[in-house]
Every structure is written in C-alpha cells, then in structure tokens.
Design a protein around this motif. Sequence first.
Motif, PDB file in Angstrom:
ATOM      1  N   ARG A   1      41.806  42.914  38.225  1.00  0.00           N
ATOM      2  CA  ARG A   1      41.512  44.183  37.562  1.00  0.00           C
ATOM      3  C   ARG A   1      41.656  45.350  38.529  1.00  0.00           C
ATOM      4  NH1 ARG A   1      39.620  40.175  34.739  1.00  0.00           N
ATOM      5  NH2 ARG A   1      39.055  40.441  32.538  1.00  0.00           N
TER       6      ARG A   1
ATOM      7  N   ARG B   1      41.943  49.032  37.045  1.00  0.00           N
ATOM      8  CA  ARG B   1      40.829  48.996  36.089  1.00  0.00           C
ATOM      9  C   ARG B   1      39.539  48.898  36.906  1.00  0.00           C
ATOM     10  NH1 ARG B   1      42.523  44.162  32.265  1.00  0.00           N
ATOM     11  NH2 ARG B   1      40.419  44.539  31.446  1.00  0.00           N
TER      12      ARG B   1
ATOM     13  N   ASP C   1      35.922  47.926  35.416  1.00  0.00           N
ATOM     14  CA  ASP C   1      35.927  46.509  35.049  1.00  0.00           C
ATOM     15  C   ASP C   1      35.914  45.631  36.297  1.00  0.00           C
ATOM     16  OD1 ASP C   1      35.878  44.431  33.277  1.00  0.00           O
ATOM     17  OD2 ASP C   1      37.967  44.593  32.666  1.00  0.00           O
TER      18      ASP C   1
END
Length: 344
Positions: free
Chosen positions: A107, A112, A115
């Motif tokens: 991630r 991201r 996350d």
Amino acid sequence: MDRRSFLVLSSSALIEVAADWARIEPRHLSQALGGQQIDEELLRWLEQRSGELRTLAAGTHRQVSGLIDAHLNTAIDLITQDRYSSAMGRRLHAVAADLAHRAAWLRFDADRHADAQRHWQAAVHAAHQAGDRDLAAVALSDLGYQATWLSRPADAIKVLEHARSRTRTPAARSLIDVRRARACAVLQDHTGTGRALTSAENELDRMRPQDTPPVVSWMSMADVNADAGRCWLDLGDPGRAGTAIDAGLGALDPRRSRTGAVFLTYRAEGSLRNRDASTAAADARAALDTALASGATRCIDLASALIHRLGDRTEQPMIELGEYARERLVGCPDQQRRRGACRS
C-alpha cells in the motif's frame, strides 16, 4: 488533495503508537486465550504460504496483493475465534504480523499512505502478541520511514527512537539507524546524521545470517551506502553523495527493483547538482524505466517528479529526457497528475 493520504495519523497519534509499544510488555496470551485448538495442518499451511508470499511481494507480481489480503483475512478470522492454545496463538499472530507488514508495504508503494499506516499498526500489534520484538520494531520503523517520506522528519525521529529501544538483532538496529540518519539529514542535523550512519555500519558488522530474522534479512551495505548518499545530498555534498550511491547501486540485489528505482533517482539528482546534465538525464531515464517495471506508484512518482522539475532545462539531454518520459507515461494519468506529490 489526494484522498489516499488524507487520513494519515497526526504527529501526536503516530508518536503515541510508538510510545505504547516501547513501554508495554505483551500480555500473556494464556490469560486471554484458550479452549479448543485450531487445526495444526491449516496453521502450518498458513505459515508456509506467508513466507512464500513475502518472497513474491518483493517482485513485480501484481496479483500478490490480493493473495496477501486473503491470507491475512484468514489469519484474522482464526484469531478472532479464540479457539487455540497460547502457543498456537503466538504462531497465528506471527503469521498475521508478517502478512500485515507486507500488505502495508504494498500500500505504501501504491501511495495509499493512510491504509499503509493501518496495516503497519496491525503488524506492530500482532508481532507484539507473538513476542517478535524485531518484527514489531521494524514495522514501527516503517511508520518512521513513511513520516520522513511525507516530509515529517521530526515525527520520524521520535518514532524511530521508540522502535530501536526494544530490538534484539543488529540488522534491525542498523535499519533503524539508517532511517534515523535520513530524518536527521532532512533536518540539516550534520552531527546526528553522521552518528546514525556510523552506528548503522557498526551494527551491520555484527549481523550474522543465522541470527537475522526474515523481516530484515535483506539489509546490507548497499542500503547503508545508498541511503547515506541521500543524506549527503540533503546536506549539500553531492560529490560524497555520488560515491556512496554508486557503491550502493553496485552492490544492490537486482531483484529489488523498487529500491533500485529510488536509488537511481537519487543518483540522477546528485549528477544534476554536479552540473552533469548528460549523466543526470541517463540516470533519470533509468530510474523511470526501473520504476515503471516495478509497478510501484511511489517510485514512478519519485522519478517522474524529478523529470518534471527538469522541464525548463534547455540542454539537449534534458529535452530528450522530457520527450522520452512523456512517451513512457502515456497511460499513466495518475502519475502525471500527481507529479511532485512525494518527497524522497
């Protein structure tokens, strides 16, 4: 604003996560868990798959993220059933920690960040319950590394101090020291950077393969040298940086394409600061190619952001580099839209 980065932990919350882990001993699982054992064969299968997925995740297999998530969900389901002995519980938490740690990196590579943080927190917690201090410390130090990447070096240093306090192996301490050096360099702390790099080398000299856990088995002088080069770039010494980065790239395992893309971007920036446009363009092109081959968004962003900053240069190698990058990034609108979004 990138929604994927919007919910990143605040400074106080991030540091509190680290402080909690550094001061609290694991609860005895036997006090909280018990009853019927889970299936031993299934647990052994999960342990074996976890190691295999860790190896796959280091490559460019795009499907591995879904496989890791599926196995992680299975491990979590088994944990929440509370039907195992304390020994089984430790093994289950170890599997969950390993998978969550790898899921977090995938991630992070995809930019991201919120996350990734949640998965690193899960890895810290699960490793803590499994009694694996080095895995917990490394996952915590990953949060520190991410903080530096997101231009929060002061937070990174505090997190890394907590992470290092309970490590058991030299390789883990060396990794954390390198990451501390990176944060110190961003803060223009020459003394702190030098001390951290010296400690990283000393710890690496003490590293013994038979005593090194898988989570840091990749740590080598290639990493120390290349990250030292990034430090010297931040501290305004491109000549010293180039020597260190060259040494790191020369010794780097070629299978580590994401790391290679990052290091090549560092080298391109160093060549640029040394006013070597031709070499800088060649390194930037190699960095972009390597990043695209790796499929890691953060690496593509890093290389393309550097190339974007070179857009106003009039040297022929730079003009050709810009044209090459535009051709290569066709079909990658996300990378073009978010140029310059992350820091090296």
